[in-house]
Design an enzyme around this catalytic site. Structure first.
Site, PDB file in Angstrom:
ATOM      1  N   SER A 141      -6.194  -0.413  -2.383  1.00 51.01           N
ATOM      2  CA  SER A 141      -6.775  -1.673  -2.861  1.00 51.01           C
ATOM      3  C   SER A 141      -6.446  -1.921  -4.328  1.00 51.01           C
ATOM      4  O   SER A 141      -6.393  -3.060  -4.783  1.00 51.01           O
ATOM      5  CB  SER A 141      -8.298  -1.648  -2.673  1.00 51.01           C
ATOM      6  OG  SER A 141      -8.627  -1.578  -1.304  1.00 51.01           O
TER       7      SER A 141
ATOM      8  N   THR B  44       0.812  -1.219   0.000  1.00 52.47           N
ATOM      9  CA  THR B  44       0.000   0.000   0.000  1.00 52.47           C
ATOM     10  C   THR B  44       0.847   1.272   0.000  1.00 52.47           C
ATOM     11  O   THR B  44       1.837   1.381   0.722  1.00 52.47           O
ATOM     12  CB  THR B  44      -0.933   0.001   1.217  1.00 52.47           C
ATOM     13  OG1 THR B  44      -1.763  -1.153   1.163  1.00 52.47           O
ATOM     14  CG2 THR B  44      -1.803   1.245   1.247  1.00 52.47           C
TER      15      THR B  44
ATOM     16  N   GLY C 251     -26.439   2.370  27.172  1.00 48.71           N
ATOM     17  CA  GLY C 251     -25.374   3.237  27.668  1.00 48.71           C
ATOM     18  C   GLY C 251     -24.118   2.474  28.027  1.00 48.71           C
ATOM     19  O   GLY C 251     -22.998   2.943  27.787  1.00 48.71           O
TER      20      GLY C 251
ATOM     21  N   GLU D   1      -7.169  -5.059   3.059  1.00 52.43           N
ATOM     22  CA  GLU D   1      -7.084  -6.214   2.158  1.00 52.43           C
ATOM     23  C   GLU D   1      -8.190  -6.190   1.094  1.00 52.43           C
ATOM     24  O   GLU D   1      -8.718  -7.217   0.684  1.00 52.43           O
ATOM     25  CB  GLU D   1      -7.069  -7.527   2.933  1.00 52.43           C
ATOM     26  CG  GLU D   1      -5.796  -7.656   3.771  1.00 52.43           C
ATOM     27  CD  GLU D   1      -5.492  -9.068   4.220  1.00 52.43           C
ATOM     28  OE1 GLU D   1      -5.886 -10.030   3.526  1.00 52.43           O
ATOM     29  OE2 GLU D   1      -4.837  -9.211   5.268  1.00 52.43           O
TER      30      GLU D   1
END
Length: 387
Positions: free
Chosen positions: A129, A123, A339, A362
């Site tokens: 991608s 990357t 909560g 990926e």
């Protein structure tokens, strides 16, 4: 690996995950690190090489066995799996599928034992991608290659010993052409690994930038001994990795289901367990159904991978469905707890943040949809559905 041996391994890993790792999740979150004792025990159990060939010291699991193991690993923080995930997955599989005999013999035993950690350096800022925008270059200079460029979001970079670095060896090539992959030790002169990133979730799973400033590596470090094999090596590793990630998503979903059922049965409103409310029951039913569906699609895709009948449509559709389902599951898990589900001490709060990344790395969900559609238009579904 026969079924009895696999069952033993799954049982051991299940016990280890639930008794040793789960109790440490808040510490891992606070310290952004997996304890060294857990890493050492994981290496002793063979987790650094479950998907690597037995001849190189691994366990030699096939895709379906890998998926079943991943579901056990996914029950806890994904940072645990990440420690050894690159050795078994995207980095290790580059060597398994494309390495020369010499490269395999030198490095795979070290990866299998955990002596060495490998990272997958693909990357870049303009190449995620889709690697076609890659700018990192490798220029032949006599008996060496000189690599210049940078990578980002590289898992385990800060703790890695060796990198599978993708770079253009043909600067005139366009798109996915002209990309090669090199084995680069992180100690090589000119390699700089930045500090690990601070992310929304998945604390303890380290990603970093890497910079290559005229890094010189011998031609023998060209994976497979041939140029322009990089794109194919990346896609082969990512396709199998997508199956594994999908299975991790299933494991995460099982954990959220477990936490949700327990909370609904124990938490009270007006003196009665909230499980008596039909809208809460509806959310529990939806979580279970999505987990069960994701598990089925992952295992079916893994079986087709092992049969060598489908290695694109199955992995992409499995990752797409499982990661998108996990987002819905995590959201309902928080909603059931109200909560308390928004508090940092709540497991579902952490898993809600962990879940967001699975739709990105990926291969994003958008990329998976493109892959699936192209496969369908090419008729890849006809055999599966007897059309």
């Amino acid at each position: 690996m026969d079924n009895s041996e696999l069952d033993d391994i799954l049982s051991i890993v299940r016990e280890f995950v639930r008794e040793k790792v789960v109790p440490l999740e808040t510490d891992i979150e606070a310290e952004d690190a997996i304890p060294q004792s857990i890493i050492d025990e994981s290496a002793q159990m063979g987790l650094f090489g479950w998907a690597l060939p037995e001849e190189y010291g691994g366990l030699g699991m096939n895709a379906e066995q890998d998926a079943q193991l991943a579901m056990e690993l996914g029950y806890t923080t994904p940072a645990f799996r990440s420690v050894f995930g690159t050795n078994n997955g995207i980095a290790g599989q580059v060597l398994v599928n494309y390495g020369t005999d010499e490269q395999k013999s030198e490095w795979l035993p070290k990866l299998s034992s955990g002596e060495v950690v490998a990272s997958f350096a693909l990357t870049e800022s303009e190449a995620g991608s889709d690697p076609s925008g890659m700018r990192t270059r490798a220029v032949r200079d006599g008996e060496d290659y000189v690599i210049t460029g940078s990578k980002r979001f590289i898992t385990n970079a800060e703790s890695s010993d060796v990198l599978m670095v993708f770079a253009r060896t043909d600067p005139s090539a366009k798109g996915s052409k002209g990309i090669s992959v090199f084995l680069v030790p992180t100690t090589a002169e000119g390699v700089t690994v930045g500090p690990h990133d601070h992310k929304m979730g998945q604390a303890g799973a380290w990603t970093s930038e890497i910079f290559f400033d005229d890094v010189r590596v011998p031609a023998a470090n060209l994976i497979g001994g041939e140029e322009e094999k990089g794109f194919y090596a990346a896609m082969a590793s990512l396709n199998k990795g997508r199956l594994h990630i999908a299975a991790i998503c299933v494991g995460q979903g099982i954990r959220i289901l477990d936490e949700s059922v327990k909370f609904a049965a124990e938490a009270k409103q007006g003196g009665e367990p909230i499980a008596r409310f039909q809208l809460v029951q509806g959310m529990l039913a939806d979580i279970y159904t999505e987990v069960a569906a994701a598990k089925a699609i992952v295992l079916a895709a893994a079986q087709r991978w092992d049969a060598e009948t489908d290695r694109k449509l199955g992995p992409s559709s499995a990752k797409l469905f499982a990661s998108e389902a996990l987002a819905r599951i995590a959201d309902k898990g928080v909603q059931i707890q109200g909560g308390m589900g928004y508090m940092r001490e709540s497991a579902v709060e952490r898993f809600y943040r962990h879940a967001r990344l699975f739709r990105i790395y990926e291969g994003t969900s958008e990329v998976q949809r493109v892959v699936v559609a192209r496969q369908l238009l090419g008729g890849a579904h006809k055999q599966q559905f007897n059309l």
